[in-house]
Scaffold this active site. Structure first.
Site, PDB file in Angstrom:
ATOM      1  N   GLY A   1      44.819 -44.843  88.834  1.00 22.60           N
ATOM      2  CA  GLY A   1      44.274 -44.142  89.986  1.00 22.60           C
ATOM      3  C   GLY A   1      44.009 -45.082  91.143  1.00 22.60           C
ATOM      4  O   GLY A   1      43.191 -45.992  91.047  1.00 22.60           O
TER       5      GLY A   1
ATOM      6  N   LYS B   1      28.768 -51.787  95.172  1.00 18.36           N
ATOM      7  CA  LYS B   1      28.683 -52.581  96.406  1.00 18.36           C
ATOM      8  C   LYS B   1      28.083 -53.961  96.138  1.00 18.36           C
ATOM      9  O   LYS B   1      28.432 -54.943  96.802  1.00 18.36           O
ATOM     10  CB  LYS B   1      27.859 -51.838  97.469  1.00 18.36           C
ATOM     11  CG  LYS B   1      28.710 -51.040  98.439  1.00 18.36           C
ATOM     12  CD  LYS B   1      29.176 -49.710  97.922  1.00 18.36           C
ATOM     13  CE  LYS B   1      30.552 -49.650  97.401  1.00 18.36           C
ATOM     14  NZ  LYS B   1      30.905 -48.296  96.892  1.00 18.36           N
TER      15      LYS B   1
ATOM     16  N   ALA C   1      27.570 -39.693  98.306  1.00 22.19           N
ATOM     17  CA  ALA C   1      26.110 -39.682  98.204  1.00 22.19           C
ATOM     18  C   ALA C   1      25.467 -39.121  99.470  1.00 22.19           C
ATOM     19  O   ALA C   1      24.506 -38.348  99.401  1.00 22.19           O
ATOM     20  CB  ALA C   1      25.614 -41.102  97.945  1.00 22.19           C
TER      21      ALA C   1
ATOM     22  N   HIS D   1      28.834 -57.846 124.077  1.00 19.77           N
ATOM     23  CA  HIS D   1      29.952 -58.777 123.886  1.00 19.77           C
ATOM     24  C   HIS D   1      29.443 -60.098 123.341  1.00 19.77           C
ATOM     25  O   HIS D   1      28.430 -60.591 123.839  1.00 19.77           O
ATOM     26  CB  HIS D   1      30.668 -59.017 125.212  1.00 19.77           C
ATOM     27  CG  HIS D   1      31.736 -60.066 125.111  1.00 19.77           C
ATOM     28  ND1 HIS D   1      32.959 -59.799 124.525  1.00 19.77           N
ATOM     29  CD2 HIS D   1      31.742 -61.373 125.477  1.00 19.77           C
ATOM     30  CE1 HIS D   1      33.681 -60.908 124.549  1.00 19.77           C
ATOM     31  NE2 HIS D   1      32.979 -61.876 125.119  1.00 19.77           N
TER      32      HIS D   1
ATOM     33  N   GLY E   1      17.389 -29.916  82.197  1.00 20.98           N
ATOM     34  CA  GLY E   1      17.017 -28.660  82.858  1.00 20.98           C
ATOM     35  C   GLY E   1      18.104 -27.618  82.685  1.00 20.98           C
ATOM     36  O   GLY E   1      19.292 -27.926  82.783  1.00 20.98           O
TER      37      GLY E   1
HETATM   38  P1  FAD Z   1      24.444 -37.697  90.741  1.00 16.02           P
HETATM   39  O1  FAD Z   1      24.197 -38.940  91.490  1.00 16.02           O
HETATM   40  O2  FAD Z   1      25.532 -37.693  89.737  1.00 16.02           O
HETATM   41  O3  FAD Z   1      23.063 -37.318  90.056  1.00 16.02           O
HETATM   42  C1  FAD Z   1      22.930 -36.231  89.207  1.00 16.02           C
HETATM   43  C2  FAD Z   1      21.734 -36.444  88.326  1.00 16.02           C
HETATM   44  O4  FAD Z   1      21.441 -35.240  87.646  1.00 16.02           O
HETATM   45  C3  FAD Z   1      21.962 -37.497  87.247  1.00 16.02           C
HETATM   46  O5  FAD Z   1      20.918 -38.416  87.273  1.00 16.02           O
HETATM   47  C4  FAD Z   1      22.002 -36.692  85.952  1.00 16.02           C
HETATM   48  O6  FAD Z   1      21.476 -37.406  84.842  1.00 16.02           O
HETATM   49  C5  FAD Z   1      21.103 -35.520  86.301  1.00 16.02           C
HETATM   50  N1  FAD Z   1      21.375 -34.291  85.549  1.00 16.02           N
HETATM   51  C6  FAD Z   1      22.565 -33.674  85.348  1.00 16.02           C
HETATM   52  N2  FAD Z   1      22.408 -32.536  84.669  1.00 16.02           N
HETATM   53  C7  FAD Z   1      21.079 -32.423  84.420  1.00 16.02           C
HETATM   54  C8  FAD Z   1      20.289 -31.453  83.755  1.00 16.02           C
HETATM   55  N3  FAD Z   1      20.824 -30.359  83.222  1.00 16.02           N
HETATM   56  N4  FAD Z   1      18.969 -31.670  83.675  1.00 16.02           N
HETATM   57  C9  FAD Z   1      18.410 -32.785  84.221  1.00 16.02           C
HETATM   58  N5  FAD Z   1      19.090 -33.716  84.870  1.00 16.02           N
HETATM   59  C10 FAD Z   1      20.416 -33.536  84.973  1.00 16.02           C
HETATM   60  N6  FAD Z   1      29.412 -42.292  97.203  1.00 16.02           N
HETATM   61  C11 FAD Z   1      29.185 -42.754  98.442  1.00 16.02           C
HETATM   62  O7  FAD Z   1      28.791 -41.991  99.318  1.00 16.02           O
HETATM   63  N7  FAD Z   1      29.388 -44.074  98.751  1.00 16.02           N
HETATM   64  C12 FAD Z   1      29.831 -44.970  97.843  1.00 16.02           C
HETATM   65  O8  FAD Z   1      29.990 -46.146  98.145  1.00 16.02           O
HETATM   66  C13 FAD Z   1      30.076 -44.506  96.520  1.00 16.02           C
HETATM   67  N8  FAD Z   1      30.512 -45.351  95.569  1.00 16.02           N
HETATM   68  C14 FAD Z   1      30.683 -44.900  94.295  1.00 16.02           C
HETATM   69  C15 FAD Z   1      31.117 -45.803  93.339  1.00 16.02           C
HETATM   70  C16 FAD Z   1      31.315 -45.384  92.025  1.00 16.02           C
HETATM   71  C17 FAD Z   1      31.777 -46.382  90.992  1.00 16.02           C
HETATM   72  C18 FAD Z   1      31.038 -44.017  91.679  1.00 16.02           C
HETATM   73  C19 FAD Z   1      31.198 -43.554  90.258  1.00 16.02           C
HETATM   74  C20 FAD Z   1      30.605 -43.124  92.638  1.00 16.02           C
HETATM   75  C21 FAD Z   1      30.440 -43.544  93.958  1.00 16.02           C
HETATM   76  N9  FAD Z   1      30.021 -42.667  94.961  1.00 16.02           N
HETATM   77  C22 FAD Z   1      29.844 -43.125  96.234  1.00 16.02           C
HETATM   78  C23 FAD Z   1      29.779 -41.241  94.691  1.00 16.02           C
HETATM   79  C24 FAD Z   1      28.285 -40.968  94.565  1.00 16.02           C
HETATM   80  O9  FAD Z   1      27.750 -41.755  93.527  1.00 16.02           O
HETATM   81  C25 FAD Z   1      28.055 -39.488  94.282  1.00 16.02           C
HETATM   82  O10 FAD Z   1      28.701 -38.718  95.281  1.00 16.02           O
HETATM   83  C26 FAD Z   1      26.574 -39.156  94.281  1.00 16.02           C
HETATM   84  O11 FAD Z   1      25.889 -39.887  93.297  1.00 16.02           O
HETATM   85  C27 FAD Z   1      26.366 -37.654  94.044  1.00 16.02           C
HETATM   86  O12 FAD Z   1      25.010 -37.382  94.048  1.00 16.02           O
HETATM   87  P2  FAD Z   1      24.413 -36.144  93.225  1.00 16.02           P
HETATM   88  O13 FAD Z   1      22.939 -36.182  93.457  1.00 16.02           O
HETATM   89  O14 FAD Z   1      25.147 -34.914  93.551  1.00 16.02           O
HETATM   90  O15 FAD Z   1      24.736 -36.455  91.693  1.00 16.02           O
HETATM   91  P1  AMP Z   2      40.173 -40.116  93.392  1.00 18.79           P
HETATM   92  O1  AMP Z   2      40.257 -38.639  93.103  1.00 18.79           O
HETATM   93  O2  AMP Z   2      40.096 -40.486  94.841  1.00 18.79           O
HETATM   94  O3  AMP Z   2      39.110 -40.797  92.573  1.00 18.79           O
HETATM   95  O4  AMP Z   2      41.558 -40.735  92.894  1.00 18.79           O
HETATM   96  C1  AMP Z   2      42.043 -40.599  91.561  1.00 18.79           C
HETATM   97  C2  AMP Z   2      43.538 -40.852  91.578  1.00 18.79           C
HETATM   98  O5  AMP Z   2      44.038 -40.907  90.234  1.00 18.79           O
HETATM   99  C3  AMP Z   2      44.335 -39.758  92.286  1.00 18.79           C
HETATM  100  O6  AMP Z   2      45.021 -40.324  93.362  1.00 18.79           O
HETATM  101  C4  AMP Z   2      45.281 -39.242  91.199  1.00 18.79           C
HETATM  102  O7  AMP Z   2      46.556 -38.947  91.723  1.00 18.79           O
HETATM  103  C5  AMP Z   2      45.369 -40.400  90.216  1.00 18.79           C
HETATM  104  N1  AMP Z   2      45.777 -39.981  88.856  1.00 18.79           N
HETATM  105  C6  AMP Z   2      45.339 -38.931  88.130  1.00 18.79           C
HETATM  106  N2  AMP Z   2      45.934 -38.861  86.908  1.00 18.79           N
HETATM  107  C7  AMP Z   2      46.814 -39.904  86.833  1.00 18.79           C
HETATM  108  C8  AMP Z   2      47.747 -40.412  85.841  1.00 18.79           C
HETATM  109  N3  AMP Z   2      47.936 -39.820  84.636  1.00 18.79           N
HETATM  110  N4  AMP Z   2      48.467 -41.523  86.128  1.00 18.79           N
HETATM  111  C9  AMP Z   2      48.303 -42.147  87.316  1.00 18.79           C
HETATM  112  N5  AMP Z   2      47.443 -41.728  88.292  1.00 18.79           N
HETATM  113  C10 AMP Z   2      46.696 -40.631  88.081  1.00 18.79           C
END
Ligand code: FAD
Ligand code: AMP
Length: 487
Positions: free
Chosen positions: A188, A58, A330, A454, A122
């Protein structure tokens, strides 16, 4: 004797850190274990969301949007500017500063709430015990009355496009590009592909997005997805190739480019790009997480199996966030964290999984909650819709930001709101109004009878609700059409 905690949380992402804070607030002796250590050997809190996901993406979306505004949208306001230049290093530094500030904030919140923190990997052992292996190899074992697994997810890699972190990168690499690639390929057309493609496209990359599915954003309401496709391709010049499956890549290290092969209905094709982002989705991260006899099981897709209350098959062991079923978001992870912490403390907290908003932070933003028209048709639920275009919103016009619409869907007979789908300026914040309304079981008429300030963008939500009842004021109302639901 090993140490004993009321709650041990594995993972400090938005699922885990929120669960740990809430548990500690409720008086539970809580330990949060996180394995992520920076190159400077510092413990990294905040997980994917704060470090490589929601927040950094963001930050770059905001910077690149400002660039576009200055480059393309000043003249209409009568402001004359010279062609802007982008300083990518400064843009990345701003993003990194925000990340550092927020992750540091979590450490502060842990301290303020009395959450204990342990660095290490963990692993859930049988009998509610957790093994912690620190980076230096030290192993300790703690006992827990309750364990919350919040291990998150990692990007999926596909054999035809192996990430080399140089020419072929994943979403994390796409947040770190030190210069704007001339030609950028994205595999994708999902949320992450569109957001990251937008960032670099706005800054000047020629972006080609290759998507295997034949439908654009298939989980979004079709009318909104169609509008999004039109805006992204026609207005913003994104080249989105649907029904195109990537079959291979060939990196030319000398020329610093990659040839991407894909197949579509016309046969085999190739494009050559300078960088290729693989954004084909994420998978649950369960590596080295569970001892063989932990009692925690996985479902057929590799997610930790849980019920609606996030209980795993092992008593006293819960799992939340990206590592379990449901949208990888998240806010979903955090709400599950709160629910589980509160249930451990004896409360009866539940989550309304029908009211989780989903957002794509492109410009315009795409945001939705509840059911789409297509889902209602498939389920045979009778419904009515109201649509209001931002082109008819005074505030959107004043801001020169009139792309998109608000679409509200309500039950044909009860008028209860079943879904709201928005593409437009500030759609993410606008849809939240309807998330709250749906939580309260609101009808479209309730919204229609609410006073909206408004001129605000929110008035488009108001007008969409009025349109559901066939009496929008600022657009001509369509004759109520027959609901499309199956018999
Ligand atoms: P995570 O955030 O993945 O955290 C898991 C943590 O656990 C990590 O720090 C990892 O190191 C730790 N961990 C894993 N295994 C172990 C272990 N065995 N021991 C100790 N620590 C461990 N979501 C939104 O809602 N809005 C958005 O705008 C958005 N934008 C995104 C943009 C990008 C580029 C990406 C990649 C993701 C985005 N997401 C967004 C998704 C969002 O980041 C995830 O849904 C969210 O972080 C999930 O939270 P979580 O706590 O389940 O896992
Ligand atoms: P998302 O799951 O929202 O992150 O989107 C990932 C996207 O990647 C999905 O729409 C998939 O259809 C697409 N995708 C997965 N594998 C391939 C591939 N080999 N070539 C093109 N698109 C793909």
């Amino acid at each position: 004797m090993s140490e004993k905690y009321d709650v041990v949380v594995i993972g400090a992402g938005p699922g885990g850190y929120v669960a740990a804070i809430r548990a500690a607030q409720l008086g539970l002796n809580t330990l949060c274990i996180e394995k992520w250590v920076s190159a400077e050997d510092k413990l990294v809190l905040g997980g994917t969301c704060l470090n490589t996901g929601c927040i950094p993406s963001k930050a770059l979306l905001a910077s690149s949007h400002k660039y576009v505004e200055v480059r393309d949208e000043m003249a209409v306001h009568g402001i004359q500017v010279n062609a802007p230049k982008i300083d990518v290093a400064a843009m990345l530094a701003r993003k990194d500063k925000i990340v550092t500030q927020l992750t540091g904030g979590i450490a502060g919140l842990f301290k303020a709430n009395g959450v204990n923190v342990a660095e290490g990997l963990g692993k859930v052992l049988v009998g509610k015990r957790v093994e912690i292996t620190a980076k230096d190899g030290t192993v300790t074992v703690v006992d827990a009355d309750n364990i919350i697994i919040a291990a998150g997810s990692v990007p999926i890699d596909i054999p035809p496009a192996p990430v080399d972190n140089d020419t072929i990168i994943d979403s994390t690499g796409a947040l770190e590009l030190t210069e704007v690639p001339k030609r950028l390929g994205v595999i994708g057309a999902g949320v992450i592909g569109l957001e990251l493609g937008s960032v670099w496209g706005r800054l000047g990359s020629e972006v080609v997005i290759i998507e295997a599915l034949d439908e654009f954003l298939p989980t979004i309401d079709k009318q909104i997805a169609k509008e999004a496709h039109k805006i992204f391709t026609k207005k913003q010049g994104m080249d989105i190739r649907l029904s195109a499956r990537v079959t291979g890549t060939k990196v030319d290290a000398k020329k610093k480019q990659v040839t991407v092969s894909y197949t579509d209905s016309d046969g085999d094709k190739e494009i050559v790009v300078d960088k290729l982002i693989v954004a084909v989705g994420r998978k649950p991260y369960t590596e080295q997480l569970l001892a063989g006899d932990s009692g925690v099981t996985l479902d057929e897709r590799g997610f930790i199996f849980v019920n609606g209350k996030c209980q795993t098959d092992a008593p006293g062991v819960y799992a939340i966030g990206d590592v379990v079923r449901g949208p990888m978001l998240a806010h979903k992870a955090s709400e599950e964290g709160v629910m589980v912490a509160e249930r451990i403390a004896g409360k009866k907290t539940q989550i309304n999984y029908d009211c989780i908003p989903g957002i794509i932070y492109t410009h315009p933003e795409v945001a939705s909650v509840g059911m789409t028209e297509e889902q209602l048709v498939a389920d045979g639920i009778p419904y009515k819709t109201g649509v209001f275009p931002f082109a008819a919103s005074g505030r959107a016009m004043a801001a020169n930001d009139t792309g998109g619409m608000v679409k509200m869907i309500a039950h044909e007979e009860t008028d209860r709101i079943l879904g709201c789908h928005i593409i437009g300026p500030s759609a993410a914040d606008l849809v939240q109004q309807i998330v709250i309304a749906m939580e309260f079981g609101s009808s479209a008429e309730d919204i229609a009878l609410t006073v909206f300030g408004h001129p605000t963008l929110s008035e488009a939500v108001h007008e969409a609700a009025l349109a559901v009842g066939g009496h929008a004021i600022h657009i001509a109302n369509k004759k109520p059409r027959k609901p499309k639901a199956k018999k």
